[in-house]
Write a protein that holds these residues in place. Structure first.
Motif, PDB file in Angstrom:
ATOM      1  N   VAL A 120       0.975  -1.169  -0.175  1.00  0.00           N
ATOM      2  CA  VAL A 120       0.133  -0.013   0.138  1.00  0.00           C
ATOM      3  C   VAL A 120       0.985   1.152  -0.118  1.00  0.00           C
ATOM      4  N   ALA A 121       0.728   2.327  -0.489  1.00  0.00           N
ATOM      5  CA  ALA A 121       1.535   3.467  -1.178  1.00  0.00           C
ATOM      6  C   ALA A 121       1.223   4.293  -0.040  1.00  0.00           C
ATOM      7  N   VAL A 122       2.275   4.229   0.301  1.00  0.00           N
ATOM      8  CA  VAL A 122       2.158   5.799   1.958  1.00  0.00           C
ATOM      9  C   VAL A 122       1.248   7.073   1.373  1.00  0.00           C
ATOM     10  N   GLY A 123       0.251   7.525   2.191  1.00  0.00           N
ATOM     11  CA  GLY A 123      -0.590   8.628   1.875  1.00  0.00           C
ATOM     12  C   GLY A 123      -2.248   8.169   1.281  1.00  0.00           C
ATOM     13  N   THR A 124      -2.644   6.776   0.431  1.00  0.00           N
ATOM     14  CA  THR A 124      -3.198   6.457  -0.409  1.00  0.00           C
ATOM     15  C   THR A 124      -3.893   7.095   0.583  1.00  0.00           C
ATOM     16  N   GLU A 125      -5.074   7.208   0.009  1.00  0.00           N
ATOM     17  CA  GLU A 125      -6.912   7.433   0.266  1.00  0.00           C
ATOM     18  C   GLU A 125      -7.479   6.134   0.339  1.00  0.00           C
ATOM     19  N   SER A 126      -8.201   6.118   1.570  1.00  0.00           N
ATOM     20  CA  SER A 126      -9.004   4.434   1.662  1.00  0.00           C
ATOM     21  C   SER A 126     -10.009   4.658   1.510  1.00  0.00           C
ATOM     22  N   ASP A 127     -10.505   3.833   1.233  1.00  0.00           N
ATOM     23  CA  ASP A 127     -11.869   3.297   0.453  1.00  0.00           C
ATOM     24  C   ASP A 127     -12.317   1.897   0.710  1.00  0.00           C
ATOM     25  N   ASP A 128     -13.790   1.419   0.224  1.00  0.00           N
ATOM     26  CA  ASP A 128     -14.130   0.084   1.522  1.00  0.00           C
ATOM     27  C   ASP A 128     -13.492  -1.359   0.395  1.00  0.00           C
ATOM     28  N   ARG A 129     -12.830  -1.027  -0.945  1.00  0.00           N
ATOM     29  CA  ARG A 129     -11.820  -2.053  -1.789  1.00  0.00           C
ATOM     30  C   ARG A 129     -10.861  -1.997  -0.605  1.00  0.00           C
ATOM     31  N   LEU A 130     -10.236  -0.934   0.103  1.00  0.00           N
ATOM     32  CA  LEU A 130      -8.786  -1.001  -0.017  1.00  0.00           C
ATOM     33  C   LEU A 130      -8.989  -1.608   1.409  1.00  0.00           C
ATOM     34  N   LYS A 131      -9.634  -0.765   2.357  1.00  0.00           N
ATOM     35  CA  LYS A 131      -9.961  -1.616   4.077  1.00  0.00           C
ATOM     36  C   LYS A 131     -10.312  -3.137   3.306  1.00  0.00           C
ATOM     37  N   GLU A 132     -11.146  -4.272   2.811  1.00  0.00           N
ATOM     38  CA  GLU A 132     -11.378  -5.487   2.122  1.00  0.00           C
ATOM     39  C   GLU A 132     -10.290  -5.583   2.382  1.00  0.00           C
ATOM     40  N   SER A 133      -9.571  -4.986   1.054  1.00  0.00           N
ATOM     41  CA  SER A 133      -7.983  -5.257   1.119  1.00  0.00           C
ATOM     42  C   SER A 133      -7.400  -6.153   2.651  1.00  0.00           C
ATOM     43  N   VAL A 134      -7.026  -5.025   3.048  1.00  0.00           N
ATOM     44  CA  VAL A 134      -6.013  -5.408   4.064  1.00  0.00           C
ATOM     45  C   VAL A 134      -6.519  -6.487   5.133  1.00  0.00           C
ATOM     46  N   GLN A 135      -7.575  -6.450   5.218  1.00  0.00           N
ATOM     47  CA  GLN A 135      -8.618  -6.619   5.970  1.00  0.00           C
ATOM     48  C   GLN A 135      -8.081  -8.637   5.514  1.00  0.00           C
ATOM     49  N   LEU A 136      -8.153  -8.504   4.871  1.00  0.00           N
ATOM     50  CA  LEU A 136      -8.524 -10.332   4.061  1.00  0.00           C
ATOM     51  C   LEU A 136      -7.156 -10.635   4.142  1.00  0.00           C
ATOM     52  N   ALA A 137      -6.093  -9.786   3.456  1.00  0.00           N
ATOM     53  CA  ALA A 137      -4.301  -9.813   4.019  1.00  0.00           C
ATOM     54  C   ALA A 137      -4.181 -10.429   4.897  1.00  0.00           C
ATOM     55  N   ALA A 138      -4.678  -9.635   6.003  1.00  0.00           N
ATOM     56  CA  ALA A 138      -4.215  -9.541   7.453  1.00  0.00           C
ATOM     57  C   ALA A 138      -4.394 -10.864   7.706  1.00  0.00           C
ATOM     58  N   ASP A 139      -6.486 -11.927   7.306  1.00  0.00           N
ATOM     59  CA  ASP A 139      -6.802 -12.738   7.848  1.00  0.00           C
ATOM     60  C   ASP A 139      -5.969 -13.913   6.790  1.00  0.00           C
ATOM     61  N   ALA A 140      -5.658 -13.717   6.156  1.00  0.00           N
ATOM     62  CA  ALA A 140      -5.118 -14.818   5.495  1.00  0.00           C
ATOM     63  C   ALA A 140      -3.421 -14.732   6.032  1.00  0.00           C
ATOM     64  N   GLY A 141      -2.987 -13.958   6.931  1.00  0.00           N
ATOM     65  CA  GLY A 141      -1.035 -13.817   7.370  1.00  0.00           C
ATOM     66  C   GLY A 141      -0.673 -13.568   5.642  1.00  0.00           C
ATOM     67  N   ILE A 142      -0.804 -12.746   5.081  1.00  0.00           N
ATOM     68  CA  ILE A 142       0.020 -12.283   3.991  1.00  0.00           C
ATOM     69  C   ILE A 142       0.886 -10.922   4.741  1.00  0.00           C
ATOM     70  N   SER A 143       1.641 -10.338   4.386  1.00  0.00           N
ATOM     71  CA  SER A 143       2.384  -9.438   4.887  1.00  0.00           C
ATOM     72  C   SER A 143       1.839  -8.100   4.288  1.00  0.00           C
ATOM     73  N   ILE A 144       1.726  -7.474   4.890  1.00  0.00           N
ATOM     74  CA  ILE A 144       1.427  -5.509   4.585  1.00  0.00           C
ATOM     75  C   ILE A 144       2.204  -4.552   4.527  1.00  0.00           C
TER      76      ILE A 144
END
Length: 323
Positions: free
Chosen positions: A103-127
């Protein structure tokens, strides 16, 4: 001496005494913040480690072509980077086995970005939070929308191992071979149908064929994680080998001499699917035991490759259940 004394107490241009540094008053505090973890060396295109990894992958591929590989599966492709908010979140929803979410520094968040981060965290993927310039270098046009997903290369089975594993099941082997299929969405859809109708694996040619990319993963709806997929150096040779081991080789073609209604798929069989445009290649067609056609009720001349495969697999599964 007095002159020297006055010189020591003189004020430098800018209003500060000699030896002192003017502060920013907190105006540039953001520039001092951390930029997150640095991506691994092999993930940075111009880093020497990435170049060494690419050379090693090419060397492994050449070694694999020289003869039969050792046990397990071999890697033939390099890692893939998926860019953009919709492609990334769709890959994560489908369970694509990613290794890092950037995720690029300063990127504006939206529902897709939030879901991506949550899914990655749940799957143990490095963020990893990275400078935007890092993602700019990964995309040709800069249209990454501040997010990227690294997908490792798919680890293919060997065709011999594919048949051996299929024979371990209670029912006869049911395999699918793809010839001239270059669209990864068709590959993913076929893999999904094979898994849905009790097939045991898919084999694709090493050249002039779609590979198991992130697009194929996404289209397969996660089936690529459960179904073995093999890569054949020479598809015709593989089909001949399987035929010598008692597997019936059946090609699909609208001009086939056997209709699906008359086909008995109760024994070991490999269904060979060609592209909608080119169909089966000449050598592959010559090595088929039968050419199968699907009866059409309407004026449609042919079906999409993945649709045709699904129709045939569903009919074979129905016959096997009723036998």
């Amino acid at each position: 001496m007095a002159g020297n004394s006055s010189r020591r107490g003189a004020v430098r241009k800018g209003g500060t005494k000699k030896g002192q540094v003017a502060g920013s008053g907190g105006k540039h505090r953001r520039g001092l913040e951390g930029r997150g973890a640095t991506p691994p060396a092999e993930a940075r295109a111009k880093h020497p480690a990435a170049k060494r990894a690419a050379r090693a992958a090419r060397a492994d591929e050449k070694q694999g072509r020289g003869g039969r590989p050792g046990p397990g599966r071999k890697v033939l492709d390099g890692p893939e980077t998926v860019l953009g908010r919709n492609p990334v979140v769709e890959c994560l929803r489908a369970g694509v086995p990613a290794t890092a979410l950037w995720v690029a520094v300063g990127t504006e968040s939206d529902d897709r970005l939030k879901e991506s981060v949550q899914l990655a965290a749940d799957a143990g993927i490095s963020i990893l939070e990275v400078p935007r310039t890092d993602l700019d270098r990964l995309s040709a046009n800069g249209l990454h929308q501040g997010i990227a997903l690294q997908v490792p290369p798919y680890r293919y089975a060997h065709p011999d191992d594919l048949l051996s594993e299929a024979r371990k099941h209670a029912e006869p082997p049911l395999l699918v071979a793809l010839d001239n299929i270059t669209d990864p969405r068709n590959l993913g859809a076929v893999v999904r149908s094979v898994a849905a109708f009790g097939g045991h694996g898919v084999v694709i040619p090493e050249r002039r064929s779609a590979s198991v990319s992130a697009v194929a993963w996404r289209t397969s709806a996660g089936a690529a994680a459960r179904l073995p997929i093999a890569r054949a150096t020479n598809l015709t040779r593989t089909l001949k080998d399987w035929a010598s081991k008692g597997v019936q080789v059946v090609g699909l073609d609208a001009e086939g001499d056997t209709t699906l209604d008359d086909f008995d798929g109760s024994g070991p069989v490999v269904i060979v699917v060609g592209s909608e445009g080119k169909g089966l290649s000449r050598l592959v067609r010559e090595n088929c035991d039968a050419i199968l056609s699907i009866p059409m009720a309407g004026p449609v001349e042919s079906l999409n490759a993945s649709v045709a495969a699904g129709v045939v697999l569903a009919d074979i599964a129905r016959r096997r259940r009723s036998s």
